[in-house]
Design a protein around this motif. Structure first.
Motif, PDB file in Angstrom:
ATOM      1  N   VAL A 150      39.849  28.599  -2.895  1.00  0.00           N
ATOM      2  CA  VAL A 150      40.507  28.845  -4.175  1.00  0.00           C
ATOM      3  C   VAL A 150      39.678  29.813  -5.020  1.00  0.00           C
ATOM      4  N   ALA A 151      38.364  29.652  -5.009  1.00  0.00           N
ATOM      5  CA  ALA A 151      37.505  30.600  -5.742  1.00  0.00           C
ATOM      6  C   ALA A 151      37.700  32.012  -5.220  1.00  0.00           C
ATOM      7  N   ARG A 152      37.867  32.151  -3.922  1.00  0.00           N
ATOM      8  CA  ARG A 152      38.120  33.474  -3.318  1.00  0.00           C
ATOM      9  C   ARG A 152      39.379  34.101  -3.897  1.00  0.00           C
ATOM     10  N   GLU A 153      40.443  33.304  -4.016  1.00  0.00           N
ATOM     11  CA  GLU A 153      41.708  33.844  -4.501  1.00  0.00           C
ATOM     12  C   GLU A 153      41.695  34.081  -6.008  1.00  0.00           C
ATOM     13  N   VAL A 154      41.153  33.142  -6.772  1.00  0.00           N
ATOM     14  CA  VAL A 154      41.118  33.292  -8.222  1.00  0.00           C
ATOM     15  C   VAL A 154      40.312  34.524  -8.626  1.00  0.00           C
ATOM     16  N   SER A 155      39.245  34.793  -7.895  1.00  0.00           N
ATOM     17  CA  SER A 155      38.388  35.937  -8.228  1.00  0.00           C
ATOM     18  C   SER A 155      39.105  37.269  -8.065  1.00  0.00           C
ATOM     19  N   LYS A 156      40.214  37.293  -7.320  1.00  0.00           N
ATOM     20  CA  LYS A 156      40.982  38.524  -7.119  1.00  0.00           C
ATOM     21  C   LYS A 156      41.822  38.883  -8.334  1.00  0.00           C
ATOM     22  N   PHE A 157      42.135  37.883  -9.155  1.00  0.00           N
ATOM     23  CA  PHE A 157      43.115  38.104 -10.221  1.00  0.00           C
ATOM     24  C   PHE A 157      42.525  39.024 -11.289  1.00  0.00           C
ATOM     25  N   PRO A 158      43.232  40.089 -11.643  1.00  0.00           N
ATOM     26  CA  PRO A 158      42.640  41.148 -12.483  1.00  0.00           C
ATOM     27  C   PRO A 158      42.107  40.707 -13.836  1.00  0.00           C
ATOM     28  N   THR A 159      42.781  39.760 -14.511  1.00  0.00           N
ATOM     29  CA  THR A 159      42.367  39.419 -15.873  1.00  0.00           C
ATOM     30  C   THR A 159      41.280  38.351 -15.926  1.00  0.00           C
ATOM     31  N   VAL A 160      41.037  37.667 -14.812  1.00  0.00           N
ATOM     32  CA  VAL A 160      40.075  36.561 -14.819  1.00  0.00           C
ATOM     33  C   VAL A 160      38.648  37.097 -14.965  1.00  0.00           C
ATOM     34  N   GLU A 161      37.953  36.602 -15.974  1.00  0.00           N
ATOM     35  CA  GLU A 161      36.587  37.029 -16.254  1.00  0.00           C
ATOM     36  C   GLU A 161      35.552  35.971 -15.894  1.00  0.00           C
ATOM     37  N   LYS A 162      35.935  34.686 -16.018  1.00  0.00           N
ATOM     38  CA  LYS A 162      34.988  33.587 -15.794  1.00  0.00           C
ATOM     39  C   LYS A 162      35.639  32.501 -14.958  1.00  0.00           C
ATOM     40  N   ILE A 163      34.930  32.085 -13.904  1.00  0.00           N
ATOM     41  CA  ILE A 163      35.378  30.972 -13.069  1.00  0.00           C
ATOM     42  C   ILE A 163      34.279  29.917 -13.069  1.00  0.00           C
ATOM     43  N   PRO A 168      30.749  37.224  -8.505  1.00  0.00           N
ATOM     44  CA  PRO A 168      29.895  37.227  -9.706  1.00  0.00           C
ATOM     45  C   PRO A 168      30.551  36.545 -10.899  1.00  0.00           C
ATOM     46  N   LYS A 169      31.841  36.296 -10.817  1.00  0.00           N
ATOM     47  CA  LYS A 169      32.557  35.607 -11.893  1.00  0.00           C
ATOM     48  C   LYS A 169      32.304  34.102 -11.866  1.00  0.00           C
ATOM     49  N   LEU A 170      31.796  33.585 -10.741  1.00  0.00           N
ATOM     50  CA  LEU A 170      31.757  32.145 -10.502  1.00  0.00           C
ATOM     51  C   LEU A 170      30.440  31.494 -10.894  1.00  0.00           C
ATOM     52  N   THR A 171      30.561  30.326 -11.550  1.00  0.00           N
ATOM     53  CA  THR A 171      29.436  29.421 -11.766  1.00  0.00           C
ATOM     54  C   THR A 171      29.779  28.099 -11.091  1.00  0.00           C
ATOM     55  N   LEU A 172      28.966  27.674 -10.133  1.00  0.00           N
ATOM     56  CA  LEU A 172      29.232  26.462  -9.364  1.00  0.00           C
ATOM     57  C   LEU A 172      28.392  25.306  -9.879  1.00  0.00           C
ATOM     58  N   ASN A 173      29.051  24.176 -10.113  1.00  0.00           N
ATOM     59  CA  ASN A 173      28.390  22.941 -10.519  1.00  0.00           C
ATOM     60  C   ASN A 173      28.643  21.877  -9.462  1.00  0.00           C
ATOM     61  N   ILE A 174      27.610  21.141  -9.104  1.00  0.00           N
ATOM     62  CA  ILE A 174      27.763  20.026  -8.179  1.00  0.00           C
ATOM     63  C   ILE A 174      27.787  18.737  -9.000  1.00  0.00           C
ATOM     64  N   GLY A 175      28.912  18.019  -8.925  1.00  0.00           N
ATOM     65  CA  GLY A 175      29.027  16.792  -9.703  1.00  0.00           C
ATOM     66  C   GLY A 175      30.440  16.251  -9.678  1.00  0.00           C
ATOM     67  N   ASP A 176      30.652  15.178 -10.384  1.00  0.00           N
ATOM     68  CA  ASP A 176      31.934  14.503 -10.447  1.00  0.00           C
ATOM     69  C   ASP A 176      32.892  15.260 -11.360  1.00  0.00           C
ATOM     70  N   GLY A 177      34.036  15.665 -10.813  1.00  0.00           N
ATOM     71  CA  GLY A 177      34.989  16.461 -11.573  1.00  0.00           C
ATOM     72  C   GLY A 177      35.569  15.726 -12.758  1.00  0.00           C
ATOM     73  N   PHE A 178      35.799  14.431 -12.626  1.00  0.00           N
ATOM     74  CA  PHE A 178      36.351  13.636 -13.721  1.00  0.00           C
ATOM     75  C   PHE A 178      35.374  13.623 -14.899  1.00  0.00           C
ATOM     76  N   LEU A 230      38.941  27.012 -14.530  1.00  0.00           N
ATOM     77  CA  LEU A 230      38.138  25.909 -14.015  1.00  0.00           C
ATOM     78  C   LEU A 230      38.737  25.433 -12.703  1.00  0.00           C
ATOM     79  N   ILE A 231      37.899  25.303 -11.677  1.00  0.00           N
ATOM     80  CA  ILE A 231      38.315  24.747 -10.397  1.00  0.00           C
ATOM     81  C   ILE A 231      37.602  23.414 -10.212  1.00  0.00           C
ATOM     82  N   ILE A 232      38.368  22.357 -10.030  1.00  0.00           N
ATOM     83  CA  ILE A 232      37.803  21.046  -9.708  1.00  0.00           C
ATOM     84  C   ILE A 232      38.017  20.812  -8.212  1.00  0.00           C
ATOM     85  N   GLY A 233      36.943  20.539  -7.487  1.00  0.00           N
ATOM     86  CA  GLY A 233      37.026  20.432  -6.034  1.00  0.00           C
ATOM     87  C   GLY A 233      36.876  21.795  -5.406  1.00  0.00           C
ATOM     88  N   GLY A 234      37.637  22.014  -4.317  1.00  0.00           N
ATOM     89  CA  GLY A 234      37.610  23.338  -3.682  1.00  0.00           C
ATOM     90  C   GLY A 234      36.305  23.678  -3.016  1.00  0.00           C
TER      91      GLY A 234
END
Length: 291
Positions: free
Chosen positions: A95-108, A135-145, A86-90
């Motif tokens: 950060v999504a660019r870098e996290v998506s590179k990590f081999p084991t990450v399936e869902k962002i 393709p791993k990423l789902t983006l939500n617009i809203g308050d992270g808290f 989970l990425i809050i902000g960004g």
């Protein structure tokens, strides 16, 4: 727009009183007011394209990778098998660019409060915003808290890529937010948050580390060097639900071929370990007896 004078952009903030950082600007690519803050994209002589929110520099083309890579790979390499992140902000997408590179990450999953930042970054900062194309990423617009409070036992790693604790990001620096993070993490989960500057903000960092130690068994602080942030340094607050986590010893390291394949320009296993070695004044201020 008071920050622009005679072809220069100057960052002024009560969070670093008595000093300023200036960049020579060749053109203003975008400037407008979103629902939450002033948003500006500048083309600068030395640092390439730069994003500023409420007059504070968030990233520049020349040095953004040191922050994005460290914020992502410090926590990911310390988790034994991070699959859900989970990425809050960004909102710039770095950060999504870098996290998506990590081999084991399936869902962002990402939650960014300001849609304007996302859209402006896609148009003017594609070198970072390409993270939104994963393709791993789902983006939500809203308050992270609020978003955090709606999820429990779901994520292996939570990364909070926020601006400073004034304005729309203020709630992301409090104890209530970290308790919500704890609930949203799976067993053994890890948090990495923007942790301010040890030269200027030691009381803020110390307060956060202290209340986090009441929530998580392992809490640590690391930093990276980046010339366009105040003091040339920015920190990361890391917390783990696994009492055996040793943040200074990554569980996974990458060889030169992998680092090159991931296009990592700052992060290495050696840099990872060194990021947790703090100068003596910082050790005393952040972990020593309260003065």
């Amino acid at each position: 727009m008071d920050a622009f004078k005679e072809g220069w952009f100057t960052e002024l903030s009560p969070m670093w009183e008595g000093q300023a950082f200036s960049m020579e600007v060749t053109s203003v690519l975008y400037q407008g007011q979103s629902k939450f803050q002033d948003v500006a994209v500048l083309d600068t002589k030395t640092y390439g394209k730069a994003l500023a929110l409420d007059g504070a520099i968030q990233c520049t083309e020349k040095d953004e990778f040191s922050y994005q890579e460290m914020m992502s790979f410090l926590p990911l390499t310390c988790h034994p098998n991070p699959k859900s992140v989970l990425i809050i902000g960004g909102g710039d997408g770095g950060v999504a660019r870098e996290v998506s590179k990590f081999p084991t990450v399936e869902k962002i999953v990402q939650c960014e409060i300001d849609e304007t930042v996302v859209e402006v970054s896609k148009k003017y900062l594609p070198f970072m915003a390409k993270g939104f194309e994963s393709p791993k990423l789902t983006l939500n617009i809203g308050d992270g808290f609020k978003f955090m409070g709606e999820h429990e036992d779901e994520f292996d790693v939570i990364i909070t890529d926020s601006s400073d604790p004034i304005g729309p990001a203020e709630s992301l620096f409090g104890e209530k937010y970290y308790r919500l993070c704890d609930k949203a993490l799976r067993p053994g989960g890890i948090i990495c948050s923007q942790g301010e500057n040890m030269w200027y903000h030691a009381p803020i960092i110390r307060s956060m580390m202290d209340f986090c130690k009441g929530i998580f068994p392992v809490v640590s602080y690391a930093y990276t060097c980046i010339p366009t942030y105040p003091g040339g340094q920015i920190g990361f607050l890391l917390c783990s639900k696994n009492e055996e986590t040793k943040f200074e010893q990554p569980l996974r390291t990458f060889g030169e071929a992998e680092l090159e394949n991931f296009n990592l320009r700052y992060y290495t296993g050696e840099i990872h370990k060194s990021a947790f070695i703090l100068p003596r004044f910082a050790v005393k201020a952040l972990t020593g007896p309260v003065q």
